[in-house]
Design a protein around this motif. Structure first.
Motif, PDB file in Angstrom:
ATOM      1  N   HIS A  71      -7.919   7.291   2.287  1.00 14.19           N
ATOM      2  CA  HIS A  71      -8.830   6.375   2.957  1.00 14.19           C
ATOM      3  C   HIS A  71      -8.661   5.023   2.271  1.00 14.19           C
ATOM      4  CE1 HIS A  71     -10.523   9.832   4.870  1.00 14.19           C
ATOM      5  NE2 HIS A  71     -11.024  10.312   3.748  1.00 14.19           N
ATOM      6  N   LEU A  72      -8.754   3.936   3.024  1.00 14.84           N
ATOM      7  CA  LEU A  72      -8.559   2.602   2.465  1.00 14.84           C
ATOM      8  C   LEU A  72      -9.817   1.762   2.622  1.00 14.84           C
ATOM      9  CD1 LEU A  72      -5.016   1.731   3.922  1.00 14.84           C
ATOM     10  CD2 LEU A  72      -5.563   2.787   1.707  1.00 14.84           C
ATOM     11  N   VAL A  95      -2.853   7.077   6.414  1.00 16.25           N
ATOM     12  CA  VAL A  95      -4.214   6.529   6.359  1.00 16.25           C
ATOM     13  C   VAL A  95      -5.216   7.472   7.015  1.00 16.25           C
ATOM     14  CG1 VAL A  95      -5.674   4.571   6.974  1.00 16.25           C
ATOM     15  CG2 VAL A  95      -3.256   4.204   6.452  1.00 16.25           C
ATOM     16  N   ILE A 104     -10.632   3.725   7.435  1.00  9.77           N
ATOM     17  CA  ILE A 104     -10.574   2.399   6.813  1.00  9.77           C
ATOM     18  C   ILE A 104     -11.948   1.744   6.875  1.00  9.77           C
ATOM     19  CG2 ILE A 104      -9.664   0.047   7.040  1.00  9.77           C
ATOM     20  CD1 ILE A 104      -7.069   1.209   8.046  1.00  9.77           C
ATOM     21  N   VAL A 159       0.847  -1.202   0.000  1.00 16.96           N
ATOM     22  CA  VAL A 159       0.000   0.000   0.000  1.00 16.96           C
ATOM     23  C   VAL A 159       0.878   1.246   0.000  1.00 16.96           C
ATOM     24  CG1 VAL A 159      -1.768   1.279   1.249  1.00 16.96           C
ATOM     25  CG2 VAL A 159      -1.883  -1.220   1.140  1.00 16.96           C
ATOM     26  N   GLY A 175     -10.561  -2.251   2.429  1.00 11.85           N
ATOM     27  CA  GLY A 175     -10.047  -3.602   2.281  1.00 11.85           C
ATOM     28  C   GLY A 175     -11.199  -4.552   2.051  1.00 11.85           C
ATOM     29  N   THR A 218      -1.179  -1.385   7.198  1.00  8.99           N
ATOM     30  CA  THR A 218      -0.829  -0.022   6.809  1.00  8.99           C
ATOM     31  C   THR A 218      -1.153   0.953   7.933  1.00  8.99           C
ATOM     32  OG1 THR A 218      -1.274  -0.568   4.484  1.00  8.99           O
ATOM     33  CG2 THR A 218      -1.144   1.761   5.050  1.00  8.99           C
ATOM     34  N   TRP A 256      -4.153  -6.077   4.752  1.00  6.76           N
ATOM     35  CA  TRP A 256      -3.238  -5.078   4.180  1.00  6.76           C
ATOM     36  C   TRP A 256      -3.578  -3.708   4.762  1.00  6.76           C
ATOM     37  CZ3 TRP A 256       0.020  -8.296   2.716  1.00  6.76           C
ATOM     38  CH2 TRP A 256      -0.201  -9.302   1.783  1.00  6.76           C
ATOM     39  N   ALA A 257      -4.879  -3.405   4.848  1.00  5.04           N
ATOM     40  CA  ALA A 257      -5.295  -2.101   5.378  1.00  5.04           C
ATOM     41  C   ALA A 257      -4.898  -1.949   6.847  1.00  5.04           C
ATOM     42  CB  ALA A 257      -6.804  -1.938   5.207  1.00  5.04           C
TER      43      ALA A 257
END
Length: 198
Positions: free
Chosen positions: A16-17, A38, A41, A3, A19, A30, A26-27
């Motif tokens: 913003h993530l 980040v 999420i 990422v 997943g 991170t 992964w999020a």
């Protein structure tokens, strides 16, 4: 690192993530290692957890037989069985996945997506289970302060919903939402509900 490298390549300082499934981890990694990168999420669908056995298909995909599986053309019958196995039978029967079904079949046949999926699984799954450190320990989860929302389909067969509800409560700043009548990829069943929530 994946990422972070992607954000660097895109010259994005902070994002913003979202997943999904294994991507949830992964999020979370991170947020743990690069919290300044980040914003918020969303974790969508169940992810690997120490309390949950590795799904049979994932183990098979990692094995030498997986090399054959990812090269074989996906039939409509096989796709239907896959979707049913991961909790989307109700939407299939109701005709909610009609357009999606054709797209997913074409996507699996005409892209290297399954080979990439196998490569990812081989990177994080050893012969005896998930590789050490891939699933964050409780202490690592407790240290994450990023705002997080987990959305889990009520028909997701990956593991008991209470397992994931408990995991989310170990985080400092997180909330849990159950998406009714949805499977492992709940946005396939309830795109508007999941979209609004995310």
């Amino acid at each position: 690192a994946i990422v972070r490298g992607t954000l660097d390549e895109l010259s994005v300082d902070r994002a913003h993530l979202v997943g999904a499934s294994v991507g949830n981890l992964w999020a979370l990694h991170t947020a743990r290692h690069d919290p300044s990168r980040v914003g918020r999420i969303a974790l969508v669908g169940a992810h690997p957890a120490v309390e949950v056995a590795v799904p049979r298909f994932i183990r098979l995909l990692r094995s030498p037989l997986g090399a054959v599986i990812v090269r074989a053309p996906l039939s409509a019958k096989a796709l239907r069985a896959q979707l049913q196995a991961i909790g989307h039978a109700e939407s299939l029967e109701a005709g909610k996945l009609a357009g999606f079904f054709e797209w997913r079949l074409a996507f699996a046949k005409h892209t290297p997506s399954m080979r990439h999926e196998r490569g990812m699984i081989q990177a994080v799954l050893g012969p005896d289970g998930w590789k050490s450190g891939f699933i964050p320990a409780n202490e690592a989860l407790a240290a994450i302060d990023t705002p997080i929302r987990m959305l889990l389909g009520s028909n997701d067969p990956t593991g008991p919903i209470e397992t994931y509800r408990a995991a989310i409560h170990r985080l400092r700043n997180a909330e849990f939402e159950e998406i009714q009548r949805a499977g492992h990829m709940p946005w396939w069943d309830e795109p508007e509900v999941v979209g609004r929530s995310v």
